[in-house]
Design an enzyme around this catalytic site. Structure first.
Site, mmCIF file in Angstrom:
data_model
loop_
_atom_site.group_PDB
_atom_site.id
_atom_site.type_symbol
_atom_site.label_atom_id
_atom_site.label_comp_id
_atom_site.label_asym_id
_atom_site.label_seq_id
_atom_site.Cartn_x
_atom_site.Cartn_y
_atom_site.Cartn_z
ATOM 1 N N HIS A 158 20.424 12.591 19.586
ATOM 2 C CA HIS A 158 19.598 11.505 20.133
ATOM 3 C C HIS A 158 20.279 10.173 19.832
ATOM 4 O O HIS A 158 20.669 9.925 18.689
ATOM 5 C CB HIS A 158 18.213 11.484 19.472
ATOM 6 C CG HIS A 158 17.220 12.407 20.110
ATOM 7 N ND1 HIS A 158 16.023 12.723 19.504
ATOM 8 C CD2 HIS A 158 17.223 13.063 21.311
ATOM 9 C CE1 HIS A 158 15.342 13.546 20.301
ATOM 10 N NE2 HIS A 158 16.055 13.769 21.383
ATOM 11 N N ASP A 197 19.939 12.009 15.100
ATOM 12 C CA ASP A 197 19.264 10.936 15.828
ATOM 13 C C ASP A 197 19.670 9.622 15.182
ATOM 14 O O ASP A 197 19.402 9.389 13.994
ATOM 15 C CB ASP A 197 17.747 11.143 15.770
ATOM 16 C CG ASP A 197 16.980 10.032 16.490
ATOM 17 O OD1 ASP A 197 17.282 8.845 16.269
ATOM 18 O OD2 ASP A 197 16.067 10.362 17.267
ATOM 19 N N ARG A 226 15.125 1.281 17.605
ATOM 20 C CA ARG A 226 14.631 2.378 18.450
ATOM 21 C C ARG A 226 14.521 2.004 19.924
ATOM 22 O O ARG A 226 13.964 2.757 20.721
ATOM 23 C CB ARG A 226 13.303 2.945 17.925
ATOM 24 C CG ARG A 226 13.282 4.465 17.967
ATOM 25 C CD ARG A 226 12.106 5.090 17.262
ATOM 26 N NE ARG A 226 12.345 6.532 17.117
ATOM 27 C CZ ARG A 226 11.574 7.371 16.448
ATOM 28 N NH1 ARG A 226 10.487 6.935 15.839
ATOM 29 N NH2 ARG A 226 11.861 8.650 16.341
ATOM 30 N N GLU A 244 16.422 18.677 13.364
ATOM 31 C CA GLU A 244 16.565 17.213 13.350
ATOM 32 C C GLU A 244 16.038 16.579 12.063
ATOM 33 O O GLU A 244 14.870 16.739 11.729
ATOM 34 C CB GLU A 244 15.794 16.621 14.539
ATOM 35 C CG GLU A 244 15.892 15.104 14.610
ATOM 36 C CD GLU A 244 15.101 14.495 15.758
ATOM 37 O OE1 GLU A 244 14.102 15.097 16.187
ATOM 38 O OE2 GLU A 244 15.488 13.410 16.207
ATOM 39 N N HIS A 266 17.042 7.391 13.165
ATOM 40 C CA HIS A 266 16.744 7.877 11.816
ATOM 41 C C HIS A 266 17.957 7.689 10.897
ATOM 42 O O HIS A 266 17.819 7.341 9.727
ATOM 43 C CB HIS A 266 16.343 9.353 11.855
ATOM 44 C CG HIS A 266 15.080 9.602 12.621
ATOM 45 N ND1 HIS A 266 13.883 9.028 12.281
ATOM 46 C CD2 HIS A 266 14.832 10.371 13.710
ATOM 47 C CE1 HIS A 266 12.943 9.424 13.137
ATOM 48 N NE2 HIS A 266 13.497 10.242 14.011
ATOM 49 N N GLU A 279 16.378 8.943 22.898
ATOM 50 C CA GLU A 279 14.966 8.995 22.504
ATOM 51 C C GLU A 279 14.583 7.603 22.022
ATOM 52 O O GLU A 279 14.901 7.198 20.904
ATOM 53 C CB GLU A 279 14.706 10.019 21.397
ATOM 54 C CG GLU A 279 13.213 10.063 21.057
ATOM 55 C CD GLU A 279 12.878 11.023 19.925
ATOM 56 O OE1 GLU A 279 12.520 12.169 20.222
ATOM 57 O OE2 GLU A 279 12.997 10.626 18.761
ATOM 58 N N GLU A 300 8.645 9.504 8.276
ATOM 59 C CA GLU A 300 8.115 10.535 9.170
ATOM 60 C C GLU A 300 8.123 11.923 8.534
ATOM 61 O O GLU A 300 7.421 12.817 8.982
ATOM 62 C CB GLU A 300 8.892 10.530 10.498
ATOM 63 C CG GLU A 300 8.733 9.201 11.232
ATOM 64 C CD GLU A 300 9.210 9.224 12.671
ATOM 65 O OE1 GLU A 300 9.417 10.315 13.221
ATOM 66 O OE2 GLU A 300 9.375 8.131 13.240
#
Lengths: 283, 277
Positions: free
Chosen positions: B201, B175, B207, B142, B178, B236, B148
């Site tokens: 995700h 995801d 988010r 991922e 991101h 997520e 991050e």
């Protein structure tokens, strides 16, 4: 009518007299109306010299305040608050000298200072920041400048992430010398709707920074540009649209902005290709 | 399209409550946090069977002690062993995939040259991937956004590592939170790995649950349908704090409200896209 600027940070950090000598004529040649000048450390570049360069190339300037660890209005350390206020007043002096009507930036706390603001602590911190900003905003108003409070995304601050939170602070300070600075990179992460957020900021909006959603070239990316255009039109925004991106080649600025890969094939593309896109979108 | 929800945001809630909630809102799968001691395997198996819902995946947690690209060989060993532990957990509860990274979450300072660190990532993923392959489990690498991690931010960077690992058990993961920061064309990036896309995700631009922010999910749904994507779409969702772990378990809207909204909204988008075909 909006005008268009590009930040020195697309190419260099910090700005110096020599950097400005190279960049100012290039930006003018590409058709920009202004150059965005960050004040990382007072004295990095000479405002008087910059003013001469700007006059020679017939473009204007916008000034940005920069908030490293030792500049903070959210702290209860009176000495740090006082030195931060001094710094911001100097930025205002510089803005007045180079002809910028704004000093924009996350002027409330150091970039990267994040902590969990539980219930009453948020209220306390906002009160402290408003108290610290009020004399600065009055000083700005006296000098024909407005201070623009810039929200940053969740990874860079826990104090002000959205234009709504910035509006709350601006309303608390309640002085003509203060407003909101919007940055599309942060808005893309934090705002539920781009146009809606701008409409909420309304007449408080004094500055706009733009970049692609990945902080690269505006246009041909995933950001909601139509939302930006609609929002700015709805509030009749007539300030500067400044392209802000960061070079991956300068380690200090790359690390400060978490840029781990080049955001364009060459840095010039961000300005040269971004400008016609923005002109068509917003003119 | 099969849907799951990452129970990470439920914090310390008993597994039984999480499983019951996801079954109630019509989910196909439950994504579990890969942390030793977090739940009782036998109990979870019984609960899944009782609620007629599957374990979709394991969300592996990468800390400074579990870092595949660390300069410290002992830390790299720990990371490989940890992924293998997740593989066993997945096999025990019937999960198909493990969301995998190669560096600690929130680590944004390299220890060595990029090429050296990527070599270590490939080496570690090969060993863990072989173990996963033996158990029929897939590792999905991922990309995380720039705040991050510094190492793998984009799908193309994930695919580069996956191709070097060259194992059927190791593929890419996507995801959308991101990606909204890192990819200039999210749907094109989803399509890039083709049949090497192993896990997905979904989250909105902020988010929160799809529908809360401004991400347009239609192009992504179209891409997944075009690709005959057979894995799970797992939500997520995490609170708006710089350290995603800071507010976990505290934000109540992520329990019933967003759990219901995520699947309802996304199913609506899928229906719209399918109807237009």
């Amino acid at each position: 009518m909006v005008t268009f600027a590009a930040s020195v940070w697309i190419w260099e950090s910090p700005p110096t007299d020599e950097v400005l000598e190279r960049l100012v004529p290039r930006l003018a040649g590409w058709g920009f109306d202004a150059i965005e000048l960050p004040v990382e450390s007072v004295g990095d570049w000479a405002p008087r010299h910059a003013k001469d360069l700007l006059s020679a190339s017939k473009i204007g300037a916008t000034v940005c305040a920069v908030m490293p660890d030792d500049r903070d209005l959210s702290t209860d350390d009176a000495a740090i608050v006082a030195s931060t206020q001094d710094y911001l007043r100097t930025c205002i002096d510089i803005a007045a000298e180079v002809g910028s009507s704004v000093v924009a930036g996350p002027i409330y706390a150091p970039v990267g200072k994040t902590w969990l603001l539980a219930g009453s602590e948020r209220e306390e911190v906002l009160g402290r920041i408003a108290t610290g900003l009020r004399p600065v905003a009055r000083y700005a108003a006296d000098h024909g400048v407005r201070v623009g409070v810039e929200p940053l995304n969740r990874y860079e601050t826990s104090v002000i992430n959205t234009l709504e939170q910035a509006a709350e602070l601006v309303d608390r300070v309640d002085t003509v010398g203060i407003g909101i600075a919007a940055d599309t990179f942060h808005m893309n992460i934090e705002e539920r709707g781009v146009s809606r957020a701008l409409e909420l900021a309304a007449e408080r909006l004094v500055h706009v920074q733009v970049a692609g959603n990945d902080r690269g070239t505006p246009g041909g990316d995933d950001f909601d540009w139509q939302g930006l255009a609609a929002g700015l039109r709805a509030i009749s925004y007539e300030g500067v649209i400044a392209i802000e991106s960061f070079t991956a080649l300068n380690q200090t600025i790359a690390r400060a902005a978490s840029v781990w890969r080049p955001l364009a094939k060459q840095q010039d593309d961000i300005a040269v290709n971004g400008l016609p896109f923005l002109r068509q979108l917003l003119s | 399209m099969r849907f799951a929800y990452n129970t990470l945001v439920y914090g310390d809630e008993p597994a039984g409550d999480s499983i019951a909630r996801l079954a109630r809102f019509g989910y196909d799968g439950v994504e579990f946090v890969g942390e030793p001691g977090k739940f009782d395997v036998a109990e979870v198996r019984d609960l899944l069977a009782a609620h007629d819902i599957a374990a979709s995946s394991i969300c592996a947690i990468f800390t400074p002690a579990r870092d595949l690209v660390s300069r410290d060989a002992a830390v790299r060993r720990e990371a490989v062993d940890y992924i293998k532990w997740c593989v066993n957990l997945a096999a025990e509860i019937g999960a198909e995939a493990i969301s995998t990274q190669v560096a600690a979450c929130m680590k944004i300072r390299p220890e060595d040259e990029r090429s050296i660190e990527l070599d270590r990532a490939v080496e570690g993923l090969k060993e863990a991937g072989e173990a996963a392959g033996e158990m029929g489990i897939r590792l999905a690498l991922e990309p995380w956004n720039r705040y991050e991690t510094y190492l793998i931010n984009r799908i193309e960077q994930s695919l580069e590592v996956v191709e070097r690992v060259d194992l059927g058990s190791v593929g890419c993961m996507a995801d959308l939170f991101h990606m909204a920061i890192e990819e200039v064309d999210i749907a094109a990036a989803l399509r890039l790995p083709g049949d090497k896309l192993y896990h997905v995700h979904f989250a909105d631009s902020d988010r929160a649950a799809p529908g809360h922010g401004h991400t347009d999910f239609r192009p992504s749904v179209e891409a997944l349908l075009d690709m005959d994507y057979a894995g799970y779409v797992s939500f997520e969702l995490l609170p708006a704090s710089g350290d995603p772990f800071l507010m976990i378990g505290q934000a109540r809207e992520f329990f019933d409200e967003y759990t219901e909204q995520a699947i309802t909204y996304t199913k609506g988008i899928v229906a719209e896209v399918e109807q237009a075909r």
